[in-house]
Design a protein around this motif. Structure first.
Motif: not given
Ligand SMILES: O=C(O)C1=C[C@@H](OP(=O)(O)O)[C@@H](O)[C@H](O)C1
Ligand SMILES: Nc1ncnc2c1ncn2[C@@H]1O[C@H](COP(=O)(O)OP(=O)(O)O)[C@@H](O)[C@H]1O
Length: 293
Positions: A109, A113, A131, A152-153, A175-176, A214-216, A239
């Motif tokens: 994150m 990107k 994204r 989401f995933r 990011g994930g 960014r919820p995480l 990761r």
């Molecule tokens: O690293 C992650 O798990 C995530 C990154 C976020 O995207 P960005 O990388 O675009 O911030 C978004 O997909 C979500 O919050 C999960």
């Protein structure tokens, strides 16, 4: 609640600098629209484009991709006329080797990107896929809140699957996205580029804009920098084996040290985009050479 989640396909940004690239904005837009089989502003229902979704389809609402062209007021894409010229030249060098394949940007994150992806899409005349972005549900944060990370995933994987059949896209993955091997299978249809940015720089960038989107990161306690840094560190530990699967690595620490800079924060998005194009060119020319030897 009956959720309606769809995802937005944003074509490359068009800036006042476009004329520097010697092409009309509408040219690339038209080409992209034809390539992807949709018109500007039209919504494409991905559920109709793909088949055999299996169990994921039955659980999740249909995905929609909509194409729109927006340029937030005041956003500077290029930092200088020189950068713009170098970008244009490098893009022309790389395009024949790319042969319309998509570029997938991966990285933590805040690694840039979205920012770098917009520049690459513009200079390559590709469309830009940001994204996963909900239409109807305002943000990724809301998807996490109203559904779950697993939801989401799953949708992230579905979208990557659908994108893997497309051409001429720059995709800013979440990011994930790298944690699922299946996603790599889809991304291997194109060229994957890892934006490798030191964690403290990521935390500084994210703290500057806040963690709400960014919820995480938002669950942690403390000031924005501290909570971002702590969570990014633990996420990166999980990761760190996955990001190197990318075909190309753009390492900001290496770039800074080559330029005699003490801090990666002096590296502009344009300079990073140029480095990405250089690395893509090296990767692709080496592949061609290996095939011909
Ligand atoms: O690293 C992650 O798990 C995530 C990154 C976020 O995207 P960005 O990388 O675009 O911030 C978004 O997909 C979500 O919050 C999960
Ligand atoms: N090279 C850079 N230098 C400084 N800030 C940057 C750079 N690239 C991106 N940013 C900033 O960092 C934040 C995260 O960038 P973004 O492109 O959204 O990352 P990602 O899509 O990987 O999450 C944004 O506020 C963006 O303006």
């Amino acid at each position: 609640m009956e959720a309606s989640v769809s995802f937005s396909l944003k074509s490359s940004y068009l800036t006042k600098n476009d004329t520097k690239f010697g092409r009309k904005c509408t040219g690339s837009v038209r080409a992209s629209s034809l390539q992807l089989g949709f018109q500007r502003g039209q919504t494409v229902d991905l559920a109709n484009l793909t088949r055999n979704r299996g169990s994921i389809k039955s659980r999740n609402p249909p995905l929609k991709i909509s194409c729109c062209h927006k340029h937030p007021a005041g956003t500077e894409i290029h930092n200088s006329f020189d950068d713009a010229l170098v970008l244009k030249r490098k893009a022309q060098d790389v395009l024949p080797y790319l042969n319309e394949r998509c570029i997938y940007l991966v990285g933590m994150m805040g690694s840039g990107k979205t920012t770098v992806g917009k520049i690459l899409s513009e200079v390559l005349g590709y469309s830009f896929f940001d994204r996963l972005q909900a239409v109807g549900i305002p943000s990724v944060a809301q998807i996490f809140k109203e559904h779950s990370e697993a939801f989401f995933r799953d949708n992230e994987s579905e979208v990557l699957k659908d994108l893997s059949t497309m051409r001429r896209l720059v995709v800013a993955t979440g990011g994930g996205a790298v944690i699922r091997p299946l996603n790599w299978k889809y991304m291997k249809h194109g060229i994957s580029v890892w934006l490798d940015v030191p964690l403290d720089a990521l935390a500084r960038r994210i703290a500057a804009v806040g963690t709400a989107s960014r919820p995480l990161l938002d669950k942690e306690s403390g000031d924005p920098y501290t909570k971002a840094f702590a969570k990014l560190t633990s996420l990166f530990e999980q990761r760190s084996d996955a990001y190197p699967n990318a075909d190309v690595r753009v390492c900001l620490e290496d770039m800074a040290s080559k330029q005699g800079l003490s801090d990666v924060s002096a590296l502009t998005p344009s300079a990073i985009a140029i480095e990405a194009l250089l690395k893509i060119e090296i990767y692709l020319t080496e592949k061609v050479a290996a095939r011909n030897s």
